[in-house]
Design a protein around this motif. Structure first.
Motif, PDB file in Angstrom:
ATOM      1  N   PRO A   1       0.827  -1.209   0.000  1.00 41.31           N
ATOM      2  CA  PRO A   1       0.000   0.000   0.000  1.00 41.31           C
ATOM      3  C   PRO A   1       0.860   1.257   0.000  1.00 41.31           C
ATOM      4  O   PRO A   1       2.045   1.208   0.321  1.00 41.31           O
ATOM      5  CB  PRO A   1      -0.771  -0.119   1.314  1.00 41.31           C
ATOM      6  CG  PRO A   1       0.144  -0.866   2.210  1.00 41.31           C
ATOM      7  CD  PRO A   1       0.848  -1.861   1.309  1.00 41.31           C
ATOM      8  N   ILE A   2       0.243   2.361  -0.356  1.00 42.81           N
ATOM      9  CA  ILE A   2       0.917   3.659  -0.299  1.00 42.81           C
ATOM     10  C   ILE A   2       0.149   4.511   0.711  1.00 42.81           C
ATOM     11  O   ILE A   2      -0.856   5.152   0.371  1.00 42.81           O
ATOM     12  CB  ILE A   2       0.960   4.339  -1.678  1.00 42.81           C
ATOM     13  CG1 ILE A   2       1.617   3.426  -2.717  1.00 42.81           C
ATOM     14  CG2 ILE A   2       1.708   5.676  -1.582  1.00 42.81           C
ATOM     15  CD1 ILE A   2       1.549   3.947  -4.144  1.00 42.81           C
ATOM     16  N   PRO A   3       0.596   4.513   1.959  1.00 38.38           N
ATOM     17  CA  PRO A   3      -0.080   5.327   2.972  1.00 38.38           C
ATOM     18  C   PRO A   3      -0.103   6.798   2.577  1.00 38.38           C
ATOM     19  O   PRO A   3       0.845   7.312   1.983  1.00 38.38           O
ATOM     20  CB  PRO A   3       0.781   5.115   4.224  1.00 38.38           C
ATOM     21  CG  PRO A   3       1.417   3.780   4.017  1.00 38.38           C
ATOM     22  CD  PRO A   3       1.693   3.729   2.534  1.00 38.38           C
ATOM     23  N   GLY A   4      -1.198   7.451   2.898  1.00 37.72           N
ATOM     24  CA  GLY A   4      -1.352   8.861   2.565  1.00 37.72           C
ATOM     25  C   GLY A   4      -2.151   9.091   1.306  1.00 37.72           C
ATOM     26  O   GLY A   4      -2.543  10.219   1.026  1.00 37.72           O
ATOM     27  N   THR A   5      -2.404   8.044   0.537  1.00 37.97           N
ATOM     28  CA  THR A   5      -3.244   8.187  -0.650  1.00 37.97           C
ATOM     29  C   THR A   5      -4.706   7.964  -0.246  1.00 37.97           C
ATOM     30  O   THR A   5      -5.000   7.289   0.734  1.00 37.97           O
ATOM     31  CB  THR A   5      -2.871   7.168  -1.739  1.00 37.97           C
ATOM     32  OG1 THR A   5      -3.057   5.835  -1.226  1.00 37.97           O
ATOM     33  CG2 THR A   5      -1.429   7.346  -2.205  1.00 37.97           C
TER      34      THR A   5
ATOM     35  N   SER B   1      -1.756   6.079  -9.183  1.00 34.38           N
ATOM     36  CA  SER B   1      -2.039   7.287  -9.963  1.00 34.38           C
ATOM     37  C   SER B   1      -2.118   8.540  -9.098  1.00 34.38           C
ATOM     38  O   SER B   1      -1.969   9.648  -9.597  1.00 34.38           O
ATOM     39  CB  SER B   1      -3.340   7.123 -10.741  1.00 34.38           C
ATOM     40  OG  SER B   1      -3.169   6.145 -11.745  1.00 34.38           O
ATOM     41  N   GLU B   2      -2.317   8.369  -7.822  1.00 37.20           N
ATOM     42  CA  GLU B   2      -2.315   9.528  -6.922  1.00 37.20           C
ATOM     43  C   GLU B   2      -0.911  10.088  -6.714  1.00 37.20           C
ATOM     44  O   GLU B   2      -0.766  11.249  -6.322  1.00 37.20           O
ATOM     45  CB  GLU B   2      -2.913   9.154  -5.570  1.00 37.20           C
ATOM     46  CG  GLU B   2      -4.396   8.887  -5.617  1.00 37.20           C
ATOM     47  CD  GLU B   2      -4.966   8.596  -4.245  1.00 37.20           C
ATOM     48  OE1 GLU B   2      -4.690   9.373  -3.307  1.00 37.20           O
ATOM     49  OE2 GLU B   2      -5.680   7.577  -4.107  1.00 37.20           O
ATOM     50  N   VAL B   3       0.108   9.276  -6.970  1.00 34.94           N
ATOM     51  CA  VAL B   3       1.483   9.721  -6.715  1.00 34.94           C
ATOM     52  C   VAL B   3       2.353   9.739  -7.970  1.00 34.94           C
ATOM     53  O   VAL B   3       3.482  10.204  -7.915  1.00 34.94           O
ATOM     54  CB  VAL B   3       2.161   8.871  -5.613  1.00 34.94           C
ATOM     55  CG1 VAL B   3       1.399   8.982  -4.303  1.00 34.94           C
ATOM     56  CG2 VAL B   3       2.304   7.420  -6.041  1.00 34.94           C
ATOM     57  N   ALA B   4       1.843   9.235  -9.086  1.00 37.94           N
ATOM     58  CA  ALA B   4       2.637   9.173 -10.310  1.00 37.94           C
ATOM     59  C   ALA B   4       1.769   9.507 -11.521  1.00 37.94           C
ATOM     60  O   ALA B   4       0.576   9.208 -11.537  1.00 37.94           O
ATOM     61  CB  ALA B   4       3.251   7.782 -10.474  1.00 37.94           C
TER      62      ALA B   4
ATOM     63  N   VAL C   1       1.471   5.679 -15.169  1.00 35.62           N
ATOM     64  CA  VAL C   1       1.277   4.446 -14.400  1.00 35.62           C
ATOM     65  C   VAL C   1       0.843   3.298 -15.303  1.00 35.62           C
ATOM     66  O   VAL C   1      -0.044   3.446 -16.140  1.00 35.62           O
ATOM     67  CB  VAL C   1       0.210   4.657 -13.303  1.00 35.62           C
ATOM     68  CG1 VAL C   1      -0.076   3.373 -12.551  1.00 35.62           C
ATOM     69  CG2 VAL C   1       0.646   5.766 -12.353  1.00 35.62           C
ATOM     70  N   THR C   2       1.479   2.175 -15.099  1.00 39.52           N
ATOM     71  CA  THR C   2       1.087   0.921 -15.742  1.00 39.52           C
ATOM     72  C   THR C   2       0.845  -0.086 -14.622  1.00 39.52           C
ATOM     73  O   THR C   2       1.678  -0.240 -13.734  1.00 39.52           O
ATOM     74  CB  THR C   2       2.212   0.387 -16.654  1.00 39.52           C
ATOM     75  OG1 THR C   2       2.498   1.370 -17.660  1.00 39.52           O
ATOM     76  CG2 THR C   2       1.822  -0.924 -17.299  1.00 39.52           C
ATOM     77  N   VAL C   3      -0.298  -0.760 -14.658  1.00 39.64           N
ATOM     78  CA  VAL C   3      -0.599  -1.807 -13.675  1.00 39.64           C
ATOM     79  C   VAL C   3      -0.820  -3.098 -14.436  1.00 39.64           C
ATOM     80  O   VAL C   3      -1.551  -3.124 -15.430  1.00 39.64           O
ATOM     81  CB  VAL C   3      -1.844  -1.456 -12.826  1.00 39.64           C
ATOM     82  CG1 VAL C   3      -2.190  -2.593 -11.890  1.00 39.64           C
ATOM     83  CG2 VAL C   3      -1.612  -0.173 -12.040  1.00 39.64           C
TER      84      VAL C   3
END
Length: 172
Positions: free
Chosen positions: A4-8, A132-135, A138-140
């Motif tokens: 996970p990316i905390p803060g998103t 996508s909130e931080v970059a 994005v490719t997933v």
């Protein structure tokens, strides 16, 4: 990959506070509790405690061999090791603050970012939104027939996805 990316908003809304979190990611809350309660409750039961994660977060419960589980348990029973492992979760609040601050100060990442998630995992459904909130670029990609333990379950697919991404981004 499977983190996970905390803060998103995706983390805070989808993973950290929902019914899904209570059922599947309860350990985020348990491990992040201040003090040493988690270590105290786990002590002496490391094998069943850790094995539970290898079974429940996997597309195939046998993906982590008993020999590997015993090795991991031996590692986590070393003095201070369990505490060190749990500190990752205890840092999530600080990570969230740091991530929001850096995003506010510097904006989104400009370089291509790859997100990978197992098709049987919690991560894949929210990966695109979270990253996508931080970059910006994005490719997933999914890792089929895998849960959380991608490198153990699907090492060839993992390497193929990494090579594809590196080749694709190298051409731009």
């Amino acid at each position: 990959m499977e983190a996970p990316i905390p803060g998103t908003e995706a983390y805070e809304g989808s993973l950290a506070t929902t019914k899904y979190s209570a059922n599947k990611l309860w350990h985020f809350h348990f491990h992040s509790a201040a003090g040493n309660e988690a270590e105290t409750l786990i002590a002496g039961s490391e094998f069943p405690y850790l094995r539970n994660f290898y079974v429940k977060l996997s597309a195939n419960p046998d993906v982590i061999s008993m020999a590997a589980v015993k090795r991991y348990v031996a590692d986590y029973t070393a003095p201070g090791a369990m505490r060190a492992g749990l500190e990752l979760f205890r840092a999530f609040e600080r990570d969230a603050d740091d991530n929001r601050r850096v995003l506010s100060e510097k904006g989104k990442l400009k370089m291509p970012v790859l997100g990978l998630g197992g098709t049987s995992s919690f991560f894949l459904p929210v990966a695109g939104k979270m990253i996508s909130e931080v970059a910006e670029n994005v490719t997933v990609r999914p890792i089929e027939d895998s849960g959380h333990w991608i490198a153990e379950k699907q090492p060839e697919t993992l390497l193929r996805r990494l090579r594809e991404f590196i080749q694709a981004t190298g051409e731009k």
